[in-house]
Design a protein around this motif. Structure first.
Motif, PDB file in Angstrom:
ATOM      1  N   GLU A  18       0.819  -1.214   0.000  1.00 58.22           N
ATOM      2  CA  GLU A  18       0.000   0.000   0.000  1.00 58.22           C
ATOM      3  C   GLU A  18       0.854   1.265   0.000  1.00 58.22           C
ATOM      4  OE1 GLU A  18      -3.836   0.975  -0.699  1.00 58.22           O
ATOM      5  OE2 GLU A  18      -2.920  -0.993  -0.481  1.00 58.22           O
ATOM      6  N   VAL A  20       4.253   1.315  -0.618  1.00 54.92           N
ATOM      7  CA  VAL A  20       5.552   1.017  -1.230  1.00 54.92           C
ATOM      8  C   VAL A  20       5.610   1.757  -2.559  1.00 54.92           C
ATOM      9  CG1 VAL A  20       6.938  -0.810  -2.253  1.00 54.92           C
ATOM     10  CG2 VAL A  20       5.681  -1.249  -0.143  1.00 54.92           C
ATOM     11  N   GLN A  21       6.706   2.406  -2.846  1.00 56.97           N
ATOM     12  CA  GLN A  21       6.862   3.066  -4.139  1.00 56.97           C
ATOM     13  C   GLN A  21       8.155   2.587  -4.785  1.00 56.97           C
ATOM     14  OE1 GLN A  21       5.677   3.781  -6.698  1.00 56.97           O
ATOM     15  NE2 GLN A  21       4.933   5.860  -6.572  1.00 56.97           N
ATOM     16  N   HIS A  44      -0.309   4.699 -14.937  1.00 51.90           N
ATOM     17  CA  HIS A  44       0.290   4.104 -13.742  1.00 51.90           C
ATOM     18  C   HIS A  44      -0.841   3.835 -12.759  1.00 51.90           C
ATOM     19  CE1 HIS A  44       3.458   4.231 -10.287  1.00 51.90           C
ATOM     20  NE2 HIS A  44       2.860   3.077 -10.410  1.00 51.90           N
ATOM     21  N   SER A  48       0.352   5.948  -6.267  1.00 51.97           N
ATOM     22  CA  SER A  48       0.808   6.448  -4.957  1.00 51.97           C
ATOM     23  C   SER A  48       1.284   7.897  -4.977  1.00 51.97           C
ATOM     24  CB  SER A  48       1.981   5.607  -4.435  1.00 51.97           C
ATOM     25  OG  SER A  48       1.595   4.277  -4.202  1.00 51.97           O
ATOM     26  N   ASP A  69      -5.199   6.496  -8.612  1.00 51.73           N
ATOM     27  CA  ASP A  69      -5.103   5.939  -7.262  1.00 51.73           C
ATOM     28  C   ASP A  69      -6.423   6.263  -6.560  1.00 51.73           C
ATOM     29  OD1 ASP A  69      -2.350   5.165  -5.390  1.00 51.73           O
ATOM     30  OD2 ASP A  69      -4.275   5.520  -4.385  1.00 51.73           O
ATOM     31  N   LYS A  74      -3.350  11.148  -1.626  1.00 52.21           N
ATOM     32  CA  LYS A  74      -2.179  10.887  -2.476  1.00 52.21           C
ATOM     33  C   LYS A  74      -2.343  11.566  -3.839  1.00 52.21           C
ATOM     34  CE  LYS A  74      -0.845   6.391  -0.461  1.00 52.21           C
ATOM     35  NZ  LYS A  74      -0.648   4.933  -0.709  1.00 52.21           N
TER      36      LYS A  74
HETATM   37  C1  SAM Z   1      -0.890  -1.363  -5.383  1.00 50.30           C
HETATM   38  S1  SAM Z   1       0.223  -0.614  -4.697  1.00 50.30           S
HETATM   39  C2  SAM Z   1       1.053   0.073  -5.828  1.00 50.30           C
HETATM   40  C3  SAM Z   1       2.454   0.077  -5.401  1.00 50.30           C
HETATM   41  C4  SAM Z   1       3.304   1.064  -6.045  1.00 50.30           C
HETATM   42  N1  SAM Z   1       2.956   2.381  -5.655  1.00 50.30           N
HETATM   43  C5  SAM Z   1       3.335   1.124  -7.527  1.00 50.30           C
HETATM   44  O1  SAM Z   1       4.102   1.910  -7.926  1.00 50.30           O
HETATM   45  O2  SAM Z   1       2.760   0.383  -8.244  1.00 50.30           O
HETATM   46  C6  SAM Z   1      -0.380   0.628  -3.637  1.00 50.30           C
HETATM   47  C7  SAM Z   1      -1.152   1.848  -4.183  1.00 50.30           C
HETATM   48  O3  SAM Z   1      -2.309   1.422  -4.867  1.00 50.30           O
HETATM   49  C8  SAM Z   1      -3.443   2.186  -4.408  1.00 50.30           C
HETATM   50  N2  SAM Z   1      -4.615   1.328  -4.585  1.00 50.30           N
HETATM   51  C9  SAM Z   1      -4.883   0.178  -3.921  1.00 50.30           C
HETATM   52  N3  SAM Z   1      -6.054  -0.353  -4.379  1.00 50.30           N
HETATM   53  C10 SAM Z   1      -6.508   0.474  -5.368  1.00 50.30           C
HETATM   54  C11 SAM Z   1      -7.655   0.474  -6.230  1.00 50.30           C
HETATM   55  N4  SAM Z   1      -8.563  -0.519  -6.171  1.00 50.30           N
HETATM   56  N5  SAM Z   1      -7.804   1.481  -7.109  1.00 50.30           N
HETATM   57  C12 SAM Z   1      -6.897   2.486  -7.175  1.00 50.30           C
HETATM   58  N6  SAM Z   1      -5.769   2.539  -6.398  1.00 50.30           N
HETATM   59  C13 SAM Z   1      -5.595   1.556  -5.505  1.00 50.30           C
HETATM   60  C14 SAM Z   1      -3.122   2.527  -2.961  1.00 50.30           C
HETATM   61  O4  SAM Z   1      -3.790   3.707  -2.545  1.00 50.30           O
HETATM   62  C15 SAM Z   1      -1.614   2.714  -3.027  1.00 50.30           C
HETATM   63  O5  SAM Z   1      -1.256   4.046  -3.266  1.00 50.30           O
END
Ligand code: SAM
Length: 253
Positions: A18, A20-21, A44, A48, A69, A74
């Motif tokens: 959640e 992690v970037q 993308h 995040s 997102d 964010k």
């Molecule tokens: C899935 S990871 C992505 C990790 C990383 N930031 C990336 O670069 O891919 C976490 C991010 O996805 C977002 N996120 C999780 N579920 C989501 C959804 N169903 N729709 C849009 N964003 C979502 C979260 O808010 C978080 O910022």
């Protein structure tokens, strides 16, 4: 403690990805790998922040860059930062499952939640042919990757289906069977590409990833030989004796 129990001791927002970037260098490596260019419309998903979208626009001159997102805070921060940097890019606060991706040519999709992955897979299947979906560590469900620069995986529509998980795994690692050296090499690649440069305990992380890769290969019947390689046994013992983390039971399941 069992490895699963150890993982549960880690911060939830990190384990779920959640908060992690990807580091900048990873975005640059990924965009070179998929030959991102000026004719591309780049999305993308789960962005995040503005990092990926900014690099796609400023360094790879994509036609359009969109970050999505579902976290309002964010997205607002990303919009503010991109405006300050005078970069022409778009951010949408929405659930990716409801997002219109029909004009996408390249999509970065780094999610670990199976429910979201399966939902999005159906969505990706209906996109234009030749649409590139980048995943990390593993390809989309039951798909044969189009191109691999581990841990970066390129899936391209229309997707080609793997007959077996063995076929899929070997397509990722490019080997006939997985031995200690292959497991270590791919674990190190993952740690180096995803980990931030100042990461201190990347050897610890690489050992855990190596054991996970080899044990999964063993369970899928694609590990080389019948015996447990001496190096794997040594690291299983080290994790047990020095970190009280148990992997042995996974081999008995
Ligand atoms: C899935 S990871 C992505 C990790 C990383 N930031 C990336 O670069 O891919 C976490 C991010 O996805 C977002 N996120 C999780 N579920 C989501 C959804 N169903 N729709 C849009 N964003 C979502 C979260 O808010 C978080 O910022």
């Amino acid at each position: 403690m069992k490895i699963e129990e150890y993982l549960e001791t880690l911060p939830e927002n990190v384990l779920s990805g959640e908060d992690v970037q990807l580091p900048k260098k990873s975005f640059q490596e990924i965009f070179k790998f998929v030959e991102l260019g000026e004719n591309d419309i780049f999305y993308h998903l789960g962005c995040s922040d503005e990092t990926g979208v900014q690099i796609a626009k400023q360094e790879f001159n994509v036609k359009k860059a969109i970050g999505i997102d579902n976290n309002q805070g964010k997205i607002q921060n990303a919009k503010n930062h991109i405006k300050e940097k005078n970069v022409n890019a778009e951010f949408r606060c929405e659930d990716i499952e409801n997002a219109d991706l029909s004009d996408a040519t390249v999509i970065l999709f780094w999610f670990t939640d199976d429910k979201i992955i399966n939902k999005m897979f159906e969505k990706f299947e209906n996109l234009n042919d030749e649409t590139k979906i980048i995943t990390i560590w593993g390809p989309l469900p039951d798909c044969l990757p189009d191109k691999v620069n581990f841990p970066y995986i390129l899936n391209k529509t229309p997707f080609s289906k793997a007959k077996t998980m063995q076929e899929q795994l070997l397509a990722i690692f490019g080997v006939k069977c997985v031995d200690f050296v292959t497991a270590w090499e791919f674990a190190e690649r993952y740690t180096k590409s995803i980990g931030s440069p100042e990461i201190k305990n990347d050897r610890f992380l690489t050992i855990i990833q190596t054991l996970v890769i080899w044990i999964n290969a063993k369970k899928l019947g694609v590990a080389c030989g019948d015996e447990i390689p001496e190096s794997i046994q040594t690291y299983i013992n080290i994790m047990k004796m020095h970190f009280d983390i148990d992997f042995e039971y996974l081999l008995k399941e």
